[in-house]
Design a protein around this motif. Structure first.
Motif, PDB file in Angstrom:
ATOM      1  N   GLN A   1       0.940  -1.232  -0.017  1.00  0.00           N
ATOM      2  CA  GLN A   1      -0.086  -0.057   0.101  1.00  0.00           C
ATOM      3  C   GLN A   1       0.912   1.207  -0.028  1.00  0.00           C
ATOM      4  O   GLN A   1       0.663   2.174  -0.833  1.00  0.00           O
ATOM      5  N   ALA A   2       1.728   1.157   0.999  1.00  0.00           N
ATOM      6  CA  ALA A   2       2.697   2.159   1.218  1.00  0.00           C
ATOM      7  C   ALA A   2       3.631   2.517  -0.209  1.00  0.00           C
ATOM      8  O   ALA A   2       3.457   3.746  -0.692  1.00  0.00           O
ATOM      9  N   GLN A   3       3.901   1.489  -0.770  1.00  0.00           N
ATOM     10  CA  GLN A   3       4.827   1.637  -2.255  1.00  0.00           C
ATOM     11  C   GLN A   3       3.837   2.326  -3.204  1.00  0.00           C
ATOM     12  O   GLN A   3       4.439   3.444  -3.955  1.00  0.00           O
ATOM     13  N   ILE A   4       2.745   1.833  -3.462  1.00  0.00           N
ATOM     14  CA  ILE A   4       1.759   2.430  -4.509  1.00  0.00           C
ATOM     15  C   ILE A   4       1.494   3.872  -4.074  1.00  0.00           C
ATOM     16  O   ILE A   4       1.388   4.492  -5.028  1.00  0.00           O
ATOM     17  N   LEU A   5       1.008   4.262  -2.903  1.00  0.00           N
ATOM     18  CA  LEU A   5       0.822   5.470  -2.543  1.00  0.00           C
ATOM     19  C   LEU A   5       2.125   6.488  -2.647  1.00  0.00           C
ATOM     20  O   LEU A   5       1.810   7.622  -3.302  1.00  0.00           O
ATOM     21  N   ARG A   6       3.305   5.946  -2.584  1.00  0.00           N
ATOM     22  CA  ARG A   6       4.360   6.738  -2.770  1.00  0.00           C
ATOM     23  C   ARG A   6       4.779   6.923  -4.157  1.00  0.00           C
ATOM     24  O   ARG A   6       5.082   8.164  -4.911  1.00  0.00           O
ATOM     25  N   LEU A   7       4.403   5.780  -5.002  1.00  0.00           N
ATOM     26  CA  LEU A   7       4.294   5.934  -6.546  1.00  0.00           C
ATOM     27  C   LEU A   7       3.344   6.844  -7.076  1.00  0.00           C
ATOM     28  O   LEU A   7       3.705   7.931  -7.851  1.00  0.00           O
ATOM     29  N   MET A   8       2.084   7.140  -6.475  1.00  0.00           N
ATOM     30  CA  MET A   8       1.203   8.079  -6.832  1.00  0.00           C
ATOM     31  C   MET A   8       1.645   9.442  -6.910  1.00  0.00           C
ATOM     32  O   MET A   8       1.430  10.321  -7.385  1.00  0.00           O
TER      33      MET A   8
ATOM     34  N   LYS B   1       4.104  14.487  -8.808  1.00  0.00           N
ATOM     35  CA  LYS B   1       5.083  15.420  -8.729  1.00  0.00           C
ATOM     36  C   LYS B   1       5.752  15.500 -10.157  1.00  0.00           C
ATOM     37  O   LYS B   1       6.218  16.761 -10.533  1.00  0.00           O
ATOM     38  N   GLU B   2       5.998  14.323 -10.947  1.00  0.00           N
ATOM     39  CA  GLU B   2       6.551  14.579 -12.260  1.00  0.00           C
ATOM     40  C   GLU B   2       5.739  15.205 -13.379  1.00  0.00           C
ATOM     41  O   GLU B   2       6.118  15.402 -14.369  1.00  0.00           O
ATOM     42  N   THR B   3       4.547  14.865 -13.253  1.00  0.00           N
ATOM     43  CA  THR B   3       3.625  15.192 -14.195  1.00  0.00           C
ATOM     44  C   THR B   3       2.534  16.268 -14.036  1.00  0.00           C
ATOM     45  O   THR B   3       1.852  16.771 -14.837  1.00  0.00           O
TER      46      THR B   3
ATOM     47  N   ASN C   1       2.117  20.246  -5.651  1.00  0.00           N
ATOM     48  CA  ASN C   1       3.142  20.251  -6.784  1.00  0.00           C
ATOM     49  C   ASN C   1       2.571  20.703  -7.959  1.00  0.00           C
ATOM     50  O   ASN C   1       1.819  20.133  -8.502  1.00  0.00           O
ATOM     51  N   THR C   2       3.019  21.854  -8.157  1.00  0.00           N
ATOM     52  CA  THR C   2       2.379  22.356  -9.809  1.00  0.00           C
ATOM     53  C   THR C   2       3.428  22.641 -10.598  1.00  0.00           C
ATOM     54  O   THR C   2       4.675  22.526 -10.087  1.00  0.00           O
TER      55      THR C   2
END
Length: 235
Positions: free
Chosen positions: A180-187, A192-194, A234-235
């Protein structure tokens, strides 16, 4: 003038004589994660499905970048649809079990991008890298992947379409706590990147507090309050 990515105004839904929700209003800014919290059966998922056009509400409006999608023609909405995506609670339903993970990943690009084969493969590899997928994951069929790996494939597929907005309906509820934590960090990383915005639907307030900028509370069929979490966008 800068519009919110999403503005929901006085949304209402009835099934027969049963009222699911009414006067539901909230907006999501570019690069923001808004949490939608409510108990099971409160109508959270139905709100998400209305936003992506899978259900038709009985009242109100849903504006994406200032345009009311409920008054759009089917043709107009089809053009907009790639920009408004949904991650489902059971992500495996989004994948074709007869196709390997990499084929599933690049399928939206084949349909929408017009890229030639080499460019298609390169873009697919970049998306796999962005979402932390390894070559061995990409060579497997969905039935041979874990829940976390499937959710990464689904996120990579969605990011292939460069969406402005993603409805994430309980995206981690079927996963182990560490995954769960990994997927939330990925989101968060993808945001941040997009600059993508999320409506994150959950009945787990702790999950929402970890990643959301604000949380809307759905109770007795309406939004009772919206809480600000002390986190920059993050914008």
């Amino acid at each position: 003038m800068s519009f919110p990515v999403l503005a929901v105004n006085e949304l209402a839904m009835k099934f027969g004589t049963s009222e699911v929700f009414k006067n539901v209003s909230f907006s999501v800014a570019p690069g923001e994660t808004l949490g939608l919290f409510g108990k099971s059966g409160s109508g959270k998922t139905t709100i998400g499905r209305c936003i992506v056009g899978l259900e038709k509400p009985t009242g109100g409006e849903i504006r994406v970048k200032g345009k009311d999608i409920l008054s759009m023609s089917k043709k107009e909405f089809r053009k907009l649809r790639p920009k408004v995506q949904m991650v489902f609670q059971h992500p495996e339903t989004s994948l074709d079990p007869r196709m390997k993970a990499f084929e599933n990943l690049i399928e939206p690009l084949k349909l929408h991008s017009g890229l030639k084969k080499d460019a298609l493969l390169k873009r697919g590899e970049k998306l796999a890298e962005l979402t932390g997928l390894l070559p061995e994951h990409l060579a497997r069929y969905p039935s041979h992947l874990s829940g976390g790996e499937i959710q990464r494939i689904v996120l990579a597929r969605i990011m292939a379409l460069s969406p402005d907005f993603i409805v994430a309906d309980e995206p981690t509820s079927m996963l182990d706590v560490s995954v769960q934590a990994q997927i939330l960090r990925l989101m968060q990383k993808l945001q941040k990147e997009t600059g993508v915005s999320y409506l994150l639907i959950s009945h787990d307030i702790e999950v929402l507090r970890k990643v959301c900028h604000r949380i809307a509370y759905l109770k007795n069929g309406t939004i009772t309050s919206i809480e600000n979490i002390n986190r920059g966008i993050n914008t």
